[in-house]
Design an enzyme around this catalytic site. Structure first.
Site, PDB file in Angstrom:
ATOM      1  CB  CYS A 272      -6.865   2.536  -1.395  1.00 19.07           C
ATOM      2  SG  CYS A 272      -5.256   3.103  -0.668  1.00 19.07           S
TER       3      CYS A 272
ATOM      4  NE  ARG B 221      -5.903  -1.215  -1.926  1.00 17.96           N
ATOM      5  CZ  ARG B 221      -5.164  -1.807  -1.056  1.00 17.96           C
ATOM      6  NH1 ARG B 221      -5.603  -2.984  -0.629  1.00 17.96           N
ATOM      7  NH2 ARG B 221      -3.981  -1.433  -0.712  1.00 17.96           N
TER       8      ARG B 221
ATOM      9  CE  LYS C 134      -2.857   7.453  -1.213  1.00 20.59           C
ATOM     10  NZ  LYS C 134      -2.919   6.931   0.223  1.00 20.59           N
TER      11      LYS C 134
ATOM     12  CG  HIS D  61     -10.032   0.856   0.785  1.00 22.71           C
ATOM     13  ND1 HIS D  61      -9.141   1.813   0.762  1.00 22.71           N
ATOM     14  CD2 HIS D  61     -11.022   1.396   1.168  1.00 22.71           C
ATOM     15  CE1 HIS D  61      -9.511   3.015   1.088  1.00 22.71           C
ATOM     16  NE2 HIS D  61     -10.431   2.582   1.495  1.00 22.71           N
TER      17      HIS D  61
ATOM     18  CG  ASP E   7      -2.322   0.586  -3.093  1.00 21.07           C
ATOM     19  OD1 ASP E   7      -1.302   1.350  -2.781  1.00 21.07           O
ATOM     20  OD2 ASP E   7      -3.533   0.985  -2.478  1.00 21.07           O
ATOM     21  CG  ASN E   8      -1.660   4.239  -3.876  1.00 19.04           C
ATOM     22  OD1 ASN E   8      -2.596   3.841  -3.760  1.00 19.04           O
ATOM     23  ND2 ASN E   8      -0.691   4.888  -3.342  1.00 19.04           N
TER      24      ASN E   8
ATOM     25  CE  LYS F  38      -6.335   0.161   2.054  1.00 16.69           C
ATOM     26  NZ  LYS F  38      -5.409   1.333   2.072  1.00 16.69           N
TER      27      LYS F  38
ATOM     28  CB  SER G 171      -7.043   3.297   4.646  1.00 22.53           C
ATOM     29  OG  SER G 171      -6.745   3.294   3.263  1.00 22.53           O
TER      30      SER G 171
ATOM     31  CG  ASP H  45      -2.179   1.026   1.106  1.00 22.13           C
ATOM     32  OD1 ASP H  45      -2.047   1.803   0.083  1.00 22.13           O
ATOM     33  OD2 ASP H  45      -3.071   0.781   1.915  1.00 22.13           O
ATOM     34  CG  ASP H  46      -0.246   4.948   0.082  1.00 22.61           C
ATOM     35  OD1 ASP H  46      -0.974   4.232  -0.601  1.00 22.61           O
ATOM     36  OD2 ASP H  46      -0.536   5.750   0.919  1.00 22.61           O
TER      37      ASP H  46
ATOM     38  CG  HIS I 263      -2.147   3.833   3.779  1.00 23.27           C
ATOM     39  ND1 HIS I 263      -2.416   4.513   4.789  1.00 23.27           N
ATOM     40  CD2 HIS I 263      -2.759   4.148   2.673  1.00 23.27           C
ATOM     41  CE1 HIS I 263      -3.263   5.569   4.335  1.00 23.27           C
ATOM     42  NE2 HIS I 263      -3.649   5.277   3.165  1.00 23.27           N
TER      43      HIS I 263
HETATM   44 CA   LIG Z   1      -2.720   3.273  -1.489  1.00 23.37          CA
END
Ligand SMILES: [Ca+2]
Length: 486
Positions: A98, A102, A314, A159, A296-297, A157, A182, A58-59, A244
């Site tokens: 996110c 996803r 991001k 989301h 994811d980003n 996670k 998140s 994540d991130d 994240h």
């Molecule tokens: Ca993310």
């Protein structure tokens, strides 16, 4: 509409369950030899199918791993994974945040196609007690694989909706363990939110979740699931809660990296990946397991991550928001130590894994992703199957890439966080200028014209801001969402 679709979907599942039960019953009672042998053959075929593990950070930024140029972070396990497999250097997610990102990994579709590009209130991601969720009538990567007799688990996670209708257990996963949205959406951040729930299947087992041990517990959960299912084909989706913000790590890693809490959390993910790969070796299933590692980003601007050499952070449609570090490893099938710079995406994972599992992506609807196995297998002359890739921010189409060209579309009101700005048309040659620094539009009017036409194709099909696309499908919606609490 969502409700009706859910009912149809439910009856499809009931049918599948009944069909399975009938076959099993027939075998037990020895009714017919034909049923026994076709069922046995199906089981044999299942045993020979490859296992899949998708590790989704994540991130995490493009420049955060040693094998992608980081000099700050120690990532020996991921660096080894790169040496033993393939690095994808033009691998994209479909959004800089996110939820939409996803939705594409799950469905092989752009977020606008499945209407997950924004929340029911127009926010860029889903917040707790959301009315919206990934429509259960969409066919997820887990459902495709489950139909091929895979054991499926989601650990991490989610989301894509926090109401029961939308949880992983209703979207093709046999097992779920993790947080539904998140880690900055608990009561500590906003007092109207419920304490951050840790869930097992559909039950909250801890709130607020102890975030220090999440990565460790996810890793243990995954290793247990793999071990229990080593003789079956399995699909594990591990969307880490880290890196994240707020970043956390277990004691062994805390304060140990050269980059604060962010580095600590990342180095624990590296360790976790090493443990998972070691488990595959120990169980003797290394050679029939494909492992994918990506994010994811891109990294956010202020928490310590790096998207270098890309520009942007991001959320944005600059490369730094949407191009991710990606590793794929499958000993004997994916050539070791190679780099693939062809345009690929999380969109492609569902169709590609479907093919490797002996089936195909759903044919009754548009799927944006393509089979990229020729690229993964290192076939001579293999090219990206995508004529164009579209960069959306929330509901707005902001850029299009085709080959090495990326066109940023001109806007009077270009969305940027909660504001809009005026933006001129810009053309970059990403092969020569990966950092998007030099606008070459004036010298390439034909390229600009071609990419503008591709953008118009996307607007027609997927829509743009308030313009509806002809190929969009509805998200799931519930009328009275309830908080997830102990
Ligand atoms: Ca993310």
């Amino acid at each position: 509409m969502g409700k009706v679709m859910m009912q149809e979907n439910q009856s499809r599942r009931d049918f599948l369950r009944l069909a399975g039960a009938t076959a099993a019953g027939a075998v037990l009672s020895g009714w017919t030899g034909a049923v026994r042998s076709s069922s046995a053959k199906a089981a044999d075929r299942a045993v020979n199918k490859p296992n899949f593990i998708i590790i989704f950070c994540d991130d995490l930024g493009y420049g955060d791993l040693g094998c992608f140029g980081s000099e700050k972070h120690r990532t020996p396990n991921l660096d080894r994974m790169a040496e033993e497999g393939m690095r994808f250097t033009s691998f994209y997610v479909t959004s800089g945040v996110c939820t939409p990102s996803r939705s594409s990994l799950m469905t092989g579709c752009y977020p606008r196609r499945v209407n997950m590009h924004q929340s029911a209130r127009g926010e860029s991601v889903l917040f707790p007690v959301a009315k919206k969720g990934l429509n259960p009538n969409e066919i997820t990567i887990a459902e495709v694989l489950k139909d091929q007799l895979y054991a499926t688990a989601c650990v991490g996670k989610w989301h894509l909706g926090d109401q029961p209708e939308f949880l992983p257990t209703r979207q093709g996963f046999d097992y779920y363990y993790g947080i539904p949205y998140s880690n900055d959406m608990g009561a500590e951040q906003r007092e109207t939110n419920p304490p951050l729930p840790l869930m097992q299947n559909e039950k909250v087992i801890e709130a607020p979740a102890d975030q220090n041990t999440l990565t460790k517990r996810y890793t243990e959960q995954v290793i247990d699931f793999i071990t229990a299912n080593k003789d079956k084909p399995f699909f594990v989706y591990l969307p880490h809660t880290m890196v994240h913000n707020p970043v956390h790590s277990s004691e062994k890693f805390r304060g140990k990296s050269a980059n604060g809490g962010y580095g600590d959390a990342l180095e624990e993910i590296d360790f976790s990946t090493g443990e998972i790969l070691a488990t595959l070796k120990k169980l003797g299933i290394d050679g029939r397991t494909l492992v994918v590692f990506t994010s994811d980003n891109g990294a956010a601007s202020r928490w310590g991550g790096s998207n270098l050499p890309l520009s942007g952070w991001k959320g944005s449609t600059m490369e730094g928001g949407m191009r991710e570090p990606c590793l794929m490893r499958w000993p004997g099938k994916i050539p070791a130590g190679r780099t693939c710079d062809e345009l690929t995406s999380t969109l492609d994972l569902m169709p590609t894994l479907a093919r490797l599992a002996g089936t195909k992506a759903p044919a009754d609807r548009i799927i944006d992703g393509k089979d990229i196995w020729p690229l993964m297998a290192g076939k001579d002359g293999a090219k990206s199957p995508h004529e164009a890739f579209y960069y959306y921010r929330v509901d707005q189409l902001q850029a299009v890439r085709s080959g090495s060209w990326k066109l940023h579309l001109p806007y009077e009101t270009k969305k940027r966080n909660q504001q809009t700005t005026k933006a001129p048309l810009k053309l970059y040659d990403l092969e020569a200028d990966i950092g998007e620094t030099t606008n070459v539009a004036a010298g390439h009017p034909d390229v600009v014209k071609r990419l503008l036409a591709l953008a118009e194709k996307a607007r027609e099909d997927l829509g743009d801001v308030n313009r509806k696309g002809t190929g969009q499908r509805p998200a799931g919606l519930v009328v009275s969402p309830k908080p997830l609490t102990l």
